[in-house]
Design a protein around this motif. Sequence first.
Motif, mmCIF file in Angstrom:
data_model
loop_
_atom_site.group_PDB
_atom_site.id
_atom_site.type_symbol
_atom_site.label_atom_id
_atom_site.label_comp_id
_atom_site.label_asym_id
_atom_site.label_seq_id
_atom_site.Cartn_x
_atom_site.Cartn_y
_atom_site.Cartn_z
ATOM 1 N N ARG A 37 11.322 12.263 7.450
ATOM 2 C CA ARG A 37 11.237 11.713 6.092
ATOM 3 C C ARG A 37 10.668 12.761 5.141
ATOM 4 N NH1 ARG A 37 11.303 6.996 3.162
ATOM 5 N NH2 ARG A 37 9.743 6.708 1.527
ATOM 6 N N LEU A 38 11.256 12.825 3.943
ATOM 7 C CA LEU A 38 10.812 13.743 2.903
ATOM 8 C C LEU A 38 10.513 12.935 1.644
ATOM 9 C CD1 LEU A 38 10.434 16.715 1.935
ATOM 10 C CD2 LEU A 38 12.828 16.627 1.172
ATOM 11 N N GLU A 39 9.325 13.158 1.066
ATOM 12 C CA GLU A 39 8.908 12.444 -0.135
ATOM 13 C C GLU A 39 8.580 13.433 -1.247
ATOM 14 O OE1 GLU A 39 6.848 8.601 2.130
ATOM 15 O OE2 GLU A 39 5.582 10.134 1.187
ATOM 16 N N LEU A 40 9.119 13.181 -2.432
ATOM 17 C CA LEU A 40 8.868 14.020 -3.603
ATOM 18 C C LEU A 40 8.114 13.205 -4.654
ATOM 19 C CD1 LEU A 40 12.434 15.604 -3.982
ATOM 20 C CD2 LEU A 40 10.515 16.443 -2.609
ATOM 21 N N LEU A 41 6.976 13.718 -5.090
ATOM 22 C CA LEU A 41 6.182 13.064 -6.129
ATOM 23 C C LEU A 41 5.995 14.053 -7.286
ATOM 24 C CD1 LEU A 41 5.194 11.864 -3.197
ATOM 25 C CD2 LEU A 41 3.474 10.733 -4.593
ATOM 26 N N PRO A 42 6.959 14.117 -8.202
ATOM 27 C CA PRO A 42 6.935 15.145 -9.257
ATOM 28 C C PRO A 42 5.772 15.014 -10.239
ATOM 29 C CG PRO A 42 8.694 13.562 -9.636
ATOM 30 C CD PRO A 42 8.163 13.286 -8.272
ATOM 31 N N SER A 81 -0.102 7.250 -16.806
ATOM 32 C CA SER A 81 0.984 8.218 -16.949
ATOM 33 C C SER A 81 2.049 7.873 -15.919
ATOM 34 C CB SER A 81 0.478 9.651 -16.739
ATOM 35 O OG SER A 81 -0.043 9.807 -15.432
ATOM 36 N N PRO A 82 3.315 8.145 -16.206
ATOM 37 C CA PRO A 82 4.392 7.763 -15.277
ATOM 38 C C PRO A 82 4.176 8.380 -13.901
ATOM 39 C CG PRO A 82 5.283 8.474 -17.389
ATOM 40 C CD PRO A 82 3.823 8.818 -17.410
ATOM 41 N N LYS A 83 4.429 7.583 -12.860
ATOM 42 C CA LYS A 83 4.337 8.054 -11.470
ATOM 43 C C LYS A 83 5.638 7.707 -10.761
ATOM 44 C CE LYS A 83 0.457 9.972 -11.796
ATOM 45 N NZ LYS A 83 -0.794 9.290 -11.786
ATOM 46 N N LEU A 84 6.136 8.668 -9.995
ATOM 47 C CA LEU A 84 7.447 8.502 -9.351
ATOM 48 C C LEU A 84 7.411 9.076 -7.943
ATOM 49 C CD1 LEU A 84 10.568 7.900 -9.530
ATOM 50 C CD2 LEU A 84 10.804 10.249 -10.391
ATOM 51 N N MET A 85 8.012 8.357 -7.007
ATOM 52 C CA MET A 85 8.242 8.896 -5.670
ATOM 53 C C MET A 85 9.716 8.734 -5.332
ATOM 54 S SD MET A 85 6.670 7.947 -1.877
ATOM 55 C CE MET A 85 7.481 6.355 -1.719
ATOM 56 N N LEU A 86 10.350 9.843 -4.964
ATOM 57 C CA LEU A 86 11.728 9.857 -4.475
ATOM 58 C C LEU A 86 11.690 10.278 -3.012
ATOM 59 C CD1 LEU A 86 13.388 11.707 -7.488
ATOM 60 C CD2 LEU A 86 13.427 9.241 -7.046
ATOM 61 N N TYR A 103 4.366 2.467 -14.209
ATOM 62 C CA TYR A 103 3.812 2.945 -15.490
ATOM 63 C C TYR A 103 3.328 1.755 -16.306
ATOM 64 C CZ TYR A 103 3.558 5.367 -20.016
ATOM 65 O OH TYR A 103 3.136 5.895 -21.214
ATOM 66 N N ARG A 104 2.031 1.719 -16.570
ATOM 67 C CA ARG A 104 1.402 0.741 -17.438
ATOM 68 C C ARG A 104 1.790 -0.706 -17.114
ATOM 69 N NH1 ARG A 104 0.930 3.501 -23.483
ATOM 70 N NH2 ARG A 104 -0.385 5.256 -22.804
ATOM 71 N N GLY A 105 1.686 -1.072 -15.851
ATOM 72 C CA GLY A 105 1.949 -2.447 -15.441
ATOM 73 C C GLY A 105 3.370 -2.715 -14.997
ATOM 74 N N PHE A 106 4.298 -1.800 -15.364
ATOM 75 C CA PHE A 106 5.687 -1.958 -14.928
ATOM 76 C C PHE A 106 5.889 -1.235 -13.603
ATOM 77 C CE2 PHE A 106 9.965 -0.151 -14.573
ATOM 78 C CZ PHE A 106 10.730 -1.320 -14.589
#
Length: 400
Positions: A214-219, A239-244, A287-290
């Motif tokens: 498994r590979l996880e990217l958190l830009p 601030s926006p948080k993303l994991m792909l 991001y902010r509750g979403f």
Amino acid sequence: MLKLKITFTSLFLFIVCFVNSQEITNTKFGKGILNVVAKDSSWSMRFATRMQFLSTIGWDINDDDFSKPKTNFLVRRARLKFGGFAYSPKLQYKIELGLSNRDLSGVSEYTSNTPRYILDAVIKWNFYENFTLWVGQTKLPGNVERVISSANLQLVDRSRLNSRFNIDRDIGIQLRHHFKLSNNFLIREVFSVSQGEGRNITTGNLGGHQYTGRLELLPFGKFQNKGDYKGGDLKREQSPKLMLAATYDFNADAVKNRSNQGTYMKTSTGFYETNISTIFVDAVFKYRGFSFMGEFADRYADEAIAVENDGKPTGDIVQVGNALNFQAGYLLKNNWEVTGRYTNLNYDAIVGKNLEEQYTFGISKYIVGHNLKVQSDISYTTEDSNGSGLMYRLQFDIHF
């Protein structure tokens, strides 16, 4: 006289336990019932419990009489959790035991006809810089929804993608590593080798072994409080948080019809074996509750139809196909959350199942985060193998 001594001894032990139970602890709710660290800091132990109480009401859409729904009340989960470190903070351990009927299900000759109490029993050794070796039984690095603890789910339970395609728990080793491309861009890698038969198997390896990467990217960097593996945006990321992420799982000579899950594919001379591969692609955004979570799963096999030595089908078929799951929610300022989910299961023609779709709408009230919450949802399912229907669920969750 002996009976009297036993009675007094029992009474004494009860009194001691009762007196000790009155002691005030500094442990905060949700952080475990007991937290102990040795005086010389050579070991620690944290003990916690959690319970889920679930009620379900279901209606068959094809039945005109809605006055007679199917109802069910149960203790969905009841678990004991232990964790800490031994000798050094770099050597951690986790033990989780399941006590509910759902947790113990799966008794068979392959588990020595005994209940499957053990969920997790794993040691985690941070042996060098950002490298950590896991040894034991625990969740494989599969789809994100499965790895999220059932105590931290955004809806009452996981989606049908997970129940039909996940690779769950197994026993083996996992090598984990992480590094940064920049100040914020985090990359995490996991590789595991496991037995390939699922949890609590006592008969040993029946087919080949299972290999998972498994590979996880958190830009944009880490989520607060490991929020990428918790449902909802309870921390309201500023601030926006993303994991792909993507996972590839290969089960060599698998003998179950869902890789290391499902039923055994037996023949008149033993087991039917075939290579089964599973791919997961998922994303988590907050991001902010979403919050948003998307998943794709695909399973295929070298030879999906199980056959005898003479080529005659046994009736078992590997559950090959693919699935999509999309889930989004918004957390209000009063800690009520609304969530919607869409799940699509599309099996290959040889499986003989129709397209399954499920639409779910949920409302949750977080009293003390995920540690104390009430959740409800309603689902509409179409073209299910059991018939289209409506299902309403209400669940209470407490996690010490």
